[in-house]
Design an enzyme around this catalytic site. Structure first.
Site, PDB file in Angstrom:
ATOM      1  N   ARG A 292      15.612  -1.403  -8.007  1.00  0.00           N
ATOM      2  CA  ARG A 292      14.254  -1.377  -8.658  1.00  0.00           C
ATOM      3  C   ARG A 292      14.379  -0.886  -9.964  1.00  0.00           C
ATOM      4  O   ARG A 292      15.609  -0.723 -10.643  1.00  0.00           O
ATOM      5  CB  ARG A 292      13.239  -0.683  -7.724  1.00  0.00           C
ATOM      6  CG  ARG A 292      12.965  -1.411  -6.379  1.00  0.00           C
ATOM      7  CD  ARG A 292      11.798  -0.418  -5.656  1.00  0.00           C
ATOM      8  NE  ARG A 292      12.689   0.606  -5.031  1.00  0.00           N
ATOM      9  CZ  ARG A 292      12.005   1.319  -4.060  1.00  0.00           C
ATOM     10  NH1 ARG A 292      10.747   1.238  -3.915  1.00  0.00           N
ATOM     11  NH2 ARG A 292      12.561   2.315  -3.502  1.00  0.00           N
TER      12      ARG A 292
ATOM     13  N   PRO B 255       0.807  -1.315   0.201  1.00  0.00           N
ATOM     14  CA  PRO B 255      -0.025  -0.063   0.110  1.00  0.00           C
ATOM     15  C   PRO B 255       0.867   1.251  -0.087  1.00  0.00           C
ATOM     16  O   PRO B 255       1.587   1.443   0.851  1.00  0.00           O
ATOM     17  CB  PRO B 255      -0.744  -0.094   1.321  1.00  0.00           C
ATOM     18  CG  PRO B 255      -0.511  -1.431   1.749  1.00  0.00           C
ATOM     19  CD  PRO B 255       0.757  -1.957   1.235  1.00  0.00           C
ATOM     20  N   GLU B 256       0.485   2.027  -0.948  1.00  0.00           N
ATOM     21  CA  GLU B 256       1.318   3.596  -0.757  1.00  0.00           C
ATOM     22  C   GLU B 256       0.484   4.575  -0.192  1.00  0.00           C
ATOM     23  O   GLU B 256      -0.668   4.320   0.399  1.00  0.00           O
ATOM     24  CB  GLU B 256       1.560   3.963  -2.437  1.00  0.00           C
ATOM     25  CG  GLU B 256       2.629   2.918  -2.940  1.00  0.00           C
ATOM     26  CD  GLU B 256       3.664   3.678  -3.592  1.00  0.00           C
ATOM     27  OE1 GLU B 256       4.038   4.720  -3.273  1.00  0.00           O
ATOM     28  OE2 GLU B 256       4.373   3.157  -4.600  1.00  0.00           O
TER      29      GLU B 256
ATOM     30  N   LYS C  59       2.757   5.949   6.706  1.00  0.00           N
ATOM     31  CA  LYS C  59       1.980   4.854   6.442  1.00  0.00           C
ATOM     32  C   LYS C  59       1.233   4.429   7.593  1.00  0.00           C
ATOM     33  O   LYS C  59       0.709   3.307   7.478  1.00  0.00           O
ATOM     34  CB  LYS C  59       2.766   3.714   5.522  1.00  0.00           C
ATOM     35  CG  LYS C  59       2.863   4.200   4.028  1.00  0.00           C
ATOM     36  CD  LYS C  59       3.685   3.257   3.317  1.00  0.00           C
ATOM     37  CE  LYS C  59       3.869   3.737   1.974  1.00  0.00           C
ATOM     38  NZ  LYS C  59       4.815   2.604   1.343  1.00  0.00           N
TER      39      LYS C  59
END
Ligand code: ZN
Length: 299
Positions: A282, A2-3, A61
């Site tokens: 990434r 989840p961002e 978050k």
């Protein structure tokens, strides 16, 4: 995973559907889900039972719900982190248990229950002390758990300071994408949103921060805010079904992504095929025309 906008969607759902309700019972179905509550699952249950979840706040978050006892703040809060796959669901009691249900809160009003579902159990719940807002003697209701206090305020937070961010960014000697991912500088901007914001600002992620103009920093911050705001607007629709959902695989990002994951597809602005570059184990996605690589620094 989840961002930030997804977590903010969850916060709004909790504020709407859970805040103000009093916990009747707590069931911990997997001890790992409360491993950050160091006194153990039984203590976690006792700390929540009979307490009112007064509001729903977020920093980065992390979510926290201050606890109250008969309307009086207790100085503690229920803290939640969704980890890689966590969900907080508000559901009817008749709804069958999810396979990965880790904890359940029922409420004294007999209404819908709050479920913590987490397939990979990297997320978790804990009851923690909060620090008073505004220093000693400040309003306890505005307090934040000390573990969360160091996390930078993000652009979705009303108290985000754009001028301070801009000044801090230009003082750094780093690449601009690294700065966006630096949680001590700006909260909650993950790889996806960094790439999208850089595309909107027409900046390559390797641009040195100290050479950005004020106008470029302003464009970058506007890009971050726009992309987060659009993601928030898209995720917000799920509340109409009373479903407080966080699911990194939900796919609602893909409807508005210009560059992230779009390698070889045309840039929505100029039509040049989007390029993929490796970045910190990434990938970074950008447009070779709109976002030219900076010239190598002279050594
Ligand atoms: Zn382009």
């Amino acid at each position: 995973m989840p961002e930030l906008p997804e977590v903010e969607v969850v916060r709004r759902g909790l504020e709407r559907w859970v805040a103000g309700r009093t916990v009747a019972a707590v069931e911990v179905r997997h001890p790992r889900a409360v491993r950050r509550h160091l006194e153990g699952p039984e203590h976690f249950v006792a700390a929540l039972t009979g307490r009112t979840l007064a509001a729903a706040h977020r920093r980065g978050k992390y979510l926290w719900l201050p606890l109250a006892d008969g309307g009086t703040p207790t100085g503690q809060a229920l803290v939640a982190h969704l980890g890689m796959s966590g969900q907080l669901l508000v559901e009817k009691k008749s709804q069958p248990d999810e396979t990965h249900l880790r904890a359940r809160l029922t409420f004294t009003d007999g209404g819908r229950e709050l479920r913590f579902v987490d397939q990979r159990t990297f997320g978790g719940l804990a009851v923690e002390e909060v620090r008073r807002g505004g220093g000693v003697g400040g309003p306890i209701a505005d307090g934040i758990p000390p573990r969360l206090a160091h996390i930078a305020i993000d652009p979705l937070d009303p108290s985000f300071d754009a001028d301070a961010f801009s000044a801090a960014l230009r003082r750094r000697h780093t690449e601009v994408k690294r700065a966006l991912l630096d949680q001590t500088l700006i909260g909650g901007v993950g790889n996806i949103y960094a790439d999208e914001a850089l595309w909107r600002a027409q900046l390559h992620g390797a641009r040195p921060t100290e050479k950005l103009t004020r106008a470029q920093v302003a464009a970058l911050l506007e890009g971050v805010r726009d992309v987060l705001g659009e993601a928030l607007a898209q995720g917000g629709t799920s509340f109409d079904s009373l479903y407080v959902d966080v699911n990194g695989q939900s796919g609602y990002f893909s409807r508005f992504l210009a560059v992230y994951g779009q390698a070889d597809r045309p840039c929505p602005r100029c039509g040049t095929p989007i390029r993929r570059e490796s970045f910190m184990n990434r990938s970074s996605y950008s447009c070779p025309t709109c976002q030219p690589r900076p010239r190598a620094r002279r050594s």
